[in-house]
Write an enzyme that holds these catalytic residues in place. Structure first.
Site, mmCIF file in Angstrom:
data_model
loop_
_atom_site.group_PDB
_atom_site.id
_atom_site.type_symbol
_atom_site.label_atom_id
_atom_site.label_comp_id
_atom_site.label_asym_id
_atom_site.label_seq_id
_atom_site.Cartn_x
_atom_site.Cartn_y
_atom_site.Cartn_z
ATOM 1 N N TRP A 161 0.931 -1.460 -0.013
ATOM 2 C CA TRP A 161 0.088 -0.013 0.084
ATOM 3 C C TRP A 161 0.913 1.249 0.014
ATOM 4 C CZ3 TRP A 161 -4.034 -2.186 -1.840
ATOM 5 C CH2 TRP A 161 -4.296 -3.442 -1.333
ATOM 6 N N ASP A 162 2.067 1.304 0.773
ATOM 7 C CA ASP A 162 3.032 2.329 0.625
ATOM 8 C C ASP A 162 3.559 2.595 -0.785
ATOM 9 O OD1 ASP A 162 2.859 3.186 3.298
ATOM 10 O OD2 ASP A 162 4.389 2.040 3.919
ATOM 11 N N VAL A 163 3.890 1.467 -1.333
ATOM 12 C CA VAL A 163 4.446 1.562 -2.707
ATOM 13 C C VAL A 163 3.372 2.218 -3.690
ATOM 14 C CG1 VAL A 163 5.059 0.160 -4.719
ATOM 15 C CG2 VAL A 163 6.018 -0.149 -2.404
#
Lengths: 407, 407
Positions: A161-163
């Site tokens: 999700w960060d990526v």
């Protein structure tokens, strides 16, 4: 060197994965990205893994090719300098990317008083502004309870999700900058990490499957859902993934393994049409039984010799060490990679942007800066401060260079 | 309605996740995205999960807000129509997004003969042009062998590399379009799915950890690496994720649970400084033992009451059904969501873009088109063909509308 985002100027005040990745994505396409940190570094400056020198390999990997300015952001004079950098004039400047909880001087409205066409990208945890991180977003996503072989939740290790959020930030920044060129208006662009997760869950059909079919996807180990694929053990203790989505890929497996005749028995045996994705998924246990034996009787090298170049979709499993040491795609033979000299870490193999543009040289990967490495140059070039003024800022501790922030 | 990418015109010839997501990401910001499919649909048109009508919920979810044109791409007259749409004049047009293996008429060089400033985005499996999909890229990434509780590889169920690739495509498209506005030049932009994986592995520090430290990350279940976090069972059969990265978050856990005094015993017991991330990671088994009991004695509702609003980073695990039914962020109370009427599926709750731009209305989610729904309109408006000419194309089977491609 002519690069695709040549001239674009972004100021980043960030920590952790998503916002730094967003800035780095644009830096790797040629934008000037100035990361402003508090003196001594932000909260992510010492994140594991560390090199023996104490330098964070995590931080260095997520901040490649940026410029670093260290400013006492807790002092009014420091805030004033940061504000001036963020609101620098010019059609390519006036863009802030941040994931810090901000109010006061760093709010969009306060900064826009210095430049009314300012673009601010702001990543939050949830859309109401409350906090969340990849781990606490992921647990609610449904994926951990659909991953792995059993009912226990399995978290992904990849901070997916960060990526994705970092790449949404890059997209949103370029979209807002395009709009500003057309209408002259600044904007605040907001992105919530949990919205990235929720949009992805919806975009992949999981929400509709629940609503339309009442179906809640259950874990099926490493089996592909709705098609054919799984991992198999080899005779020499390795594992391989073999996949068929199209009929062409399915027939290629039969041809390359010599198992076509055996597979032909499975359709009548299981009452399915193996020339459909759904048929192969339904009969997968029988197909896997045949493939399992074929793989178990062969080494990885023998399997590679049999499958490479045949149109079969397959690949070996690798741990991070095997990836680095044995995958030719993860070497400088791949034009995306080069060996860089990273301060505090030494020579490391680093990726540039995975995006390659024809008609221009691909920007090679650059090292991450040392903290405060560009403080002096940015104050001089970017803000036009005199040597005397800069000297005073250093002397009074409003800014710092790399010497005071060694590893 | 004024949208952020108003006017931008993209033609997409695609299948599966990454390229359709790239196009949809831009459509959700207001670009006109025309997806051209062969008559009857591309290979992804019937992918599971399906609605009872036979409509693919997967396809519908990844193609929201696009226009659909069905053309016989295997016939010269069809190829000529597609070429004309791809190379349409205008500063905002002349952009193709594709992941199909293309040569001949759909190669960049062939298309650029119709428009020399054409922008082509091309997704491949590997950088040498060979094929790969999310599953066969992921197995080599190192992550499956670092995920889960033991040595067996655990594949992520989220197609994370596809999602990231789609967002890289959106970023690359806007970057190339920005450059074209400045220098007037077209470009081919190439992206390999395995390069997206390799860049991410490098950007997250895993390559450097192998090279600098000789360290190969091993699976540690749901424990966070280098910080504090894990899943815990509740008294009522649910699970929660509790995380602390900063010291502030760590102290918040002690305060909210009333366990500060017990935690204080762990530092001396384990010879670590619990006010550091590394110290908490090293002593995590002892910290988890205390937290495990605290969670096991409380229901999910009691845990929520104790932790919400205290600064503790935590969240419940949810399966896809629980996400849809109990998470308020996954409801129309979240401005990203709206209920749309999806042909063949009925009313479904769908996400728009997670990016929100100030100063303009947020484009609500739109249904995916029926296959060929816009064939007639696009030929008329986009190419200026006469009713007679369009009628002839339908009559000779060069194009098709929605009636001939019902569910």
């Amino acid at each position: 060197m002519s690069t695709i985002l040549n001239g674009l100027r972004i100021v980043e005040v960030s920590a952790f994965v998503a916002a730094p990745l967003g800035g780095m994505t644009l830096a790797q396409l040629g934008a000037e990205v100035i990361r402003i940190d508090p003196i001594g570094g932000n909260i992510d400056y010492r994140r594991w893994p560390l090199a023996p020198s104490g330098a964070s390999l995590y931080w260095a990997s997520l901040n490649k090719g940026k410029r670093s300015v260290a400013i006492a952001l807790d002092r009014p004079e420091g805030q004033e300098l940061a504000r001036a950098l963020i609101a620098r004039p010019g059609p390519d400047a006036g863009i802030l990317l941040t994931n810090l909880p901000t109010s006061g001087w760093m709010s969009h409205d306060a900064l826009a008083q210095s430049r009314d066409d300012l673009i601010t990208l702001r990543l939050t945890g949830n859309h109401d502004g409350s906090g969340a991180v990849d781990y606490t977003v992921n647990c609610a996503s449904g994926f951990p309870l659909a991953t792995g072989p059993g009912p226990a939740p399995v978290n992904h290790v990849l901070p997916a999700w960060d990526v994705a959020a970092g790449l949404y930030l890059a997209t949103g920044l370029l979209a807002a900058e395009r709009a500003r060129r057309q209408d002259g208006k600044g904007r605040q662009v907001s992105l919530a990490l949990s919205d990235v997760m929720l949009a992805s869950v919806g975009n992949l059909g999981y929400i509709a499957d629940v609503q339309v079919n009442g179906a809640v996807r259950q874990p099926i180990g490493n089996d592909l859902y709705g098609a054919l694929g799984r991992d198999f053990a080899t005779a020499d203790g390795r594992r391989v993934m073999i996949v068929a989505i199209s009929n062409r890929q399915w027939r290629a497996i039969g041809r390359a393994t010599g198992l076509t005749d055996k597979f032909a028995l499975i359709g009548p045996m299981m009452d399915v049409d193996l020339d459909t994705e759904g048929g192969r998924f339904t009969a997968r246990a029988a197909i896997f039984a045949v493939l399992e034996r074929w793989c178990a009787e062969r080494s990885l090298a023998e399997i590679a010799a049999a499958l490479d170049g045949t149109g079969v979709l397959w690949g070996p499993y690798r741990d991070f060490g095997q990836l680095v040491h044995e995958d030719p795609r993860c070497s400088v033979a791949n034009p995306m990679f080069a060996t860089i000299e990273q301060p505090g870490a030494g020579p490391v193999r680093a990726p540039g942007s995975p995006l390659a543009f024809s008609g221009g040289t691909r920007l090679p990967p650059l090292p991450a800066p040392q903290l405060g490495q560009d403080t002096e140059a940015v104050l001089a070039e970017g803000l036009g401060l005199s040597t005397a003024a800069i000297g005073k800022l250093f002397a009074t501790g409003i800014v710092a260079g790399p010497s005071s922030t060694a590893f």
